[in-house]
Structure formats: structure tokens, C-alpha cells
Design a protein around this motif. Structure first.
Motif, PDB file in Angstrom:
ATOM      1  N   ALA A   1      17.546   3.300  -3.189  1.00 59.99           N
ATOM      2  CA  ALA A   1      17.975   4.600  -3.714  1.00 59.99           C
ATOM      3  C   ALA A   1      17.821   5.630  -2.616  1.00 59.99           C
ATOM      4  N   TYR A   2      18.655   6.634  -2.635  1.00 57.71           N
ATOM      5  CA  TYR A   2      18.581   7.768  -1.697  1.00 57.71           C
ATOM      6  C   TYR A   2      18.559   7.310  -0.234  1.00 57.71           C
ATOM      7  N   GLY A   3      19.279   6.227   0.045  1.00 58.26           N
ATOM      8  CA  GLY A   3      19.377   5.740   1.415  1.00 58.26           C
ATOM      9  C   GLY A   3      18.141   5.022   1.924  1.00 58.26           C
ATOM     10  N   ARG A   4      17.194   4.727   1.051  1.00 58.71           N
ATOM     11  CA  ARG A   4      15.970   4.020   1.447  1.00 58.71           C
ATOM     12  C   ARG A   4      15.846   2.727   0.639  1.00 58.71           C
ATOM     13  N   THR A   5      15.201   1.734   1.236  1.00 57.87           N
ATOM     14  CA  THR A   5      14.980   0.454   0.571  1.00 57.87           C
ATOM     15  C   THR A   5      13.491   0.167   0.530  1.00 57.87           C
ATOM     16  N   ALA A   6      12.967  -0.093  -0.646  1.00 57.67           N
ATOM     17  CA  ALA A   6      11.542  -0.378  -0.823  1.00 57.67           C
ATOM     18  C   ALA A   6      11.219  -1.785  -0.316  1.00 57.67           C
ATOM     19  N   PRO A   7       9.948  -2.042   0.029  1.00 58.35           N
ATOM     20  CA  PRO A   7       9.572  -3.372   0.534  1.00 58.35           C
ATOM     21  C   PRO A   7       9.364  -4.420  -0.550  1.00 58.35           C
TER      22      PRO A   7
ATOM     23  N   PRO B   1       0.822  -1.220   0.000  1.00 60.33           N
ATOM     24  CA  PRO B   1       0.000   0.000   0.000  1.00 60.33           C
ATOM     25  C   PRO B   1       0.853   1.266   0.000  1.00 60.33           C
ATOM     26  N   ALA B   2       0.217   2.364  -0.372  1.00 59.20           N
ATOM     27  CA  ALA B   2       0.937   3.638  -0.525  1.00 59.20           C
ATOM     28  C   ALA B   2       1.680   4.042   0.741  1.00 59.20           C
ATOM     29  N   ASP B   3       1.087   3.766   1.914  1.00 64.45           N
ATOM     30  CA  ASP B   3       1.723   4.232   3.158  1.00 64.45           C
ATOM     31  C   ASP B   3       2.911   3.375   3.589  1.00 64.45           C
ATOM     32  N   THR B   4       3.230   2.308   2.826  1.00 66.66           N
ATOM     33  CA  THR B   4       4.411   1.498   3.130  1.00 66.66           C
ATOM     34  C   THR B   4       5.600   1.844   2.241  1.00 66.66           C
TER      35      THR B   4
ATOM     36  N   PRO C   1      15.106  19.967  -0.904  1.00 65.16           N
ATOM     37  CA  PRO C   1      14.623  21.274  -1.381  1.00 65.16           C
ATOM     38  C   PRO C   1      13.871  21.158  -2.705  1.00 65.16           C
ATOM     39  N   GLY C   2      12.554  21.321  -2.655  1.00 64.99           N
ATOM     40  CA  GLY C   2      11.741  21.279  -3.862  1.00 64.99           C
ATOM     41  C   GLY C   2      11.572  19.900  -4.465  1.00 64.99           C
ATOM     42  N   VAL C   3      11.944  18.844  -3.732  1.00 68.42           N
ATOM     43  CA  VAL C   3      11.916  17.483  -4.277  1.00 68.42           C
ATOM     44  C   VAL C   3      11.295  16.522  -3.264  1.00 68.42           C
ATOM     45  N   ARG C   4      10.391  15.666  -3.753  1.00 65.10           N
ATOM     46  CA  ARG C   4       9.887  14.554  -2.940  1.00 65.10           C
ATOM     47  C   ARG C   4      10.015  13.286  -3.767  1.00 65.10           C
ATOM     48  N   VAL C   5      10.709  12.298  -3.204  1.00 62.40           N
ATOM     49  CA  VAL C   5      11.007  11.051  -3.901  1.00 62.40           C
ATOM     50  C   VAL C   5      10.349   9.891  -3.175  1.00 62.40           C
ATOM     51  N   ARG C   6       9.727   8.985  -3.936  1.00 64.43           N
ATOM     52  CA  ARG C   6       9.186   7.740  -3.399  1.00 64.43           C
ATOM     53  C   ARG C   6       9.993   6.591  -4.001  1.00 64.43           C
ATOM     54  N   VAL C   7      10.541   5.737  -3.142  1.00 67.51           N
ATOM     55  CA  VAL C   7      11.353   4.607  -3.607  1.00 67.51           C
ATOM     56  C   VAL C   7      10.423   3.400  -3.741  1.00 67.51           C
ATOM     57  N   LEU C   8      10.071   3.066  -4.993  1.00 68.22           N
ATOM     58  CA  LEU C   8       9.061   2.058  -5.276  1.00 68.22           C
ATOM     59  C   LEU C   8       9.627   0.646  -5.294  1.00 68.22           C
TER      60      LEU C   8
ATOM     61  N   SER D   1      17.225  -9.007  -8.155  1.00 66.52           N
ATOM     62  CA  SER D   1      18.529  -8.534  -8.605  1.00 66.52           C
ATOM     63  C   SER D   1      18.640  -7.053  -8.265  1.00 66.52           C
ATOM     64  N   ARG D   2      19.832  -6.495  -8.428  1.00 63.33           N
ATOM     65  CA  ARG D   2      20.064  -5.111  -8.002  1.00 63.33           C
ATOM     66  C   ARG D   2      19.419  -4.140  -9.000  1.00 63.33           C
ATOM     67  N   LEU D   3      18.480  -3.314  -8.482  1.00 67.77           N
ATOM     68  CA  LEU D   3      17.755  -2.375  -9.343  1.00 67.77           C
ATOM     69  C   LEU D   3      17.213  -1.235  -8.497  1.00 67.77           C
ATOM     70  N   PHE D   4      16.681  -0.210  -9.186  1.00 64.48           N
ATOM     71  CA  PHE D   4      15.947   0.844  -8.492  1.00 64.48           C
ATOM     72  C   PHE D   4      14.830   1.352  -9.389  1.00 64.48           C
TER      73      PHE D   4
END
Length: 304
Positions: A168-174, A147-150, A157-164, A179-182
Motif C-alpha cells: 500500500a502507498y508504494g511500500r511493501t511490508a516484510p 520488529p517495529a523498526d522493520t 500532511p498530517g498523516v503517518r502510515v505504517r504498512v504492516l 495472497s494479495r492483501l493490505f
């Protein structure tokens, strides 16, 4: 000496979305393309919509099979009801990630839910396929929904990123990558800059707005394949929504035919015959219809 303008740009190749008819609406097919079959392990990229359908009309992608890949569905607007041969039934809504690992074989359908269909559904989103590494191509099929909240987010500054998917950017998606991807979605204010992670292969696709990369303008509905190397900065010249994909290429080329991806042509031929002979499992709740096989596998293009 003549100056090479391309040397000032991180963009190696631009691939426009090509129109394709899918049921009652049009999609933009980005990958595979003649000029580039894959980016990292990403073997397929469809931009669905934006579409506003008439009341009573909906998306009806009848049951069909996959092998050797994971389907990744992400919506900006609308709703899709996913069913598969594992018995999964899941509504996909904006901001959530739907990740289905086909492995040795799975069947699924994607339809507009009855309530949305009655009102006249809107639909806007992306479906990507990730080719599985050879050791996972024949894995057990699996389904996961996030879900979106996970989904992890990062703001600057002026940027919002969601790691799907991936890291990337120090975050890991669930999402359960093999294999290694983003895969990230980013919203940028005009004048904001976004750094693209330094994976071996990567690309940017503008949904709306406009980005600049060096002396190149990145327009909507065109995949900009970026040069390999260090972190690359892209700048928004207007409020912009963009997705970034990439990763490490798989060790072997991949063949892509119809809904099948494999390191082996013979395996695709086998899967095609199994579908034609109705030896794939049915989709509970959607057992009546199916997309028939209308052709035999042909491999006129080199593998990705």
C-alpha cells in the motif's frame, strides 16, 4: 424523488465489535460477523483491550491449534509472549508484527510475560486471521516476527502510515503473505485526509478518534466495510488512529469453526478429531496445559 443518503457515503456496512470474554479481560469480536464473514482474505478480527490488569494477573491463552490460516498479532500497548510447536519463543511488543502461518497445522500459546504479570500488565492490540489460498492451506507451518523498526512508513500532511502487511502507498511490508492483501495503521491529525487503496474489498476500523467518509461518521470500535471501487478518501475530525484492511477475495468460500479455517468442512472435522486425540505437536516450554475441545464441529453459518 427521494435522495438516498447512503449514495453519498463510501461505507457499505458497519460492524460493531461485540464483547467477548478472554481470560481476565474482554475483547471486541469484529469478524466473522453474521452480516459479513470476511473482508478480502481476512477471516477474523479481534480488538484486545485496552485493559489494565491487576498485579499477578495476566493473559493466559493456553496452547491451541490452527489450520488453514495465518495469525497476525499487532500491539499498541503491553507485551505478549508467543510460543509455538515449531519451538518459536518471541516477545511481541508495540509496533512489531507477529505472523504465524498455520498451514497444515500448528499449536501456539499467548501469555503475559512474568515481569509484566508481576507489575500488573496493560494490554491493547489486534489479532487478525488471514485465510490462506487453497494451494497454501496445507503448507508447512512457519513463524516470522518483524520488529517495529522493520515496518515501512509513509508520511504526508498530517498523516503517518505504517504498512504492516502486503502492499500500500508504494511500500511493501516484510510479512510473508500468500495472497494479495493490505493491512495498515495510520495516525491522522484533525482535518487530515487518508486515501484508502483501491483493492476489491477493504474496510476501516477506528481505534481512537473519528473519521468521516462522505456523509458517514466512522466511530471507534466499529468496522466500516467500504464499497469496492476507486481510491476512497477519509477525513479525520479529531486526532485519529485507524487500521485499514482488505485485499482480493479468495477463489472459494472458507468455513470457519473454532480455531480452524478451511475450504473443506471435512478437513476441519479431521483437525478437530486430531486435537481431541492429542495428535497435534506440543509447544516446547508450555507442554502441560491445553485448551480442550468441548464440542464437535457444526456449520450452521454459510462459509465466508
Amino acid at each position: 424523488m427521494q435522495h438516498d443518503d447512503n449514495a453519498d457515503s463510501p461505507v457499505e456496512l458497519e460492524i460493531p465489535a461485540r464483547p467477548r470474554k478472554l481470560d481476565a479481560f474482554e475483547v471486541g469480536r469484529v469478524l466473522p460477523a453474521p452480516a459479513r464473514r470476511m473482508v478480502g482474505p481476512f477471516a477474523f478480527f479481534d480488538h484486545m483491550g485496552p485493559a489494565q490488569l491487576e498485579p499477578g494477573v495476566g493473559m493466559d491463552v493456553r496452547p491451541h491449534p490452527h489450520i488453514g490460516l495465518a495469525t497476525v498479532t499487532y500491539l499498541f500497548e503491553g507485551e505478549i509472549l508467543h510460543r509455538d510447536s515449531l519451538g518459536s519463543q518471541q516477545s511481541i511488543r508495540p509496533g512489531a508484527i507477529n505472523w504465524m502461518t498455520a498451514g497444515r497445522g500448528i499449536v501456539h500459546s499467548e501469555r503475559s510475560p512474568a515481569e509484566a504479570r508481576a507489575q500488573g500488565p496493560a494490554l491493547h492490540g489486534l489479532q487478525l486471521w488471514v485465510a490462506l489460498p487453497r494451494e497454501a492451506e496445507e503448507s508447512e507451518p512457519a513463524f516470522s516476527h518483524h520488529p517495529a523498526d522493520t515496518i515501512p512508513e509513509v508520511e504526508g500532511p498530517g498523516v503517518r502510515v505504517r504498512v504492516l502487511a502486503g502492499e500500500a502507498y508504494g511500500r511493501t511490508a516484510p510479512t510473508p503473505i500468500a495472497s494479495r492483501l493490505f493491512y495498515v495503521e495510520a495516525h491522522l491529525a484533525a482535518g487530515a485526509k487518508l486515501e484508502v487503496p483501491a483493492y476489491t474489498e477493504r474496510a476501516a476500523y477506528v481505534i481512537e478518534g473519528e473519521l468521516r467518509g462522505g456523509n458517514k461518521t466512522l466511530a471507534p470500535r466499529t468496522l466500516a466495510v467500504l464499497r469496492s471501487g476507486d481510491i476512497t478518501a477519509l477525513e479525520a475530525t479529531a486526532p485519529t488512529r485507524v487500521v485499514l484492511i482488505g485485499g482480493e477475495p479468495l477463489g472459494e468460500p472458507r468455513w470457519i469453526w473454532w480455531n480452524f479455517v478451511s475450504s473443506s468442512q471435512e478437513r476441519i472435522v479431521q483437525a478437530a478429531h486430531e486435537w481431541k486425540e492429542q495428535r497435534f505437536p506440543l509447544v516446547p516450554g508450555d507442554e502441560v496445559e491445553r485448551i480442550p475441545l468441548t464440542d464437535e464441529p457444526k456449520f450452521s453459518h454459510p462459509p465466508g
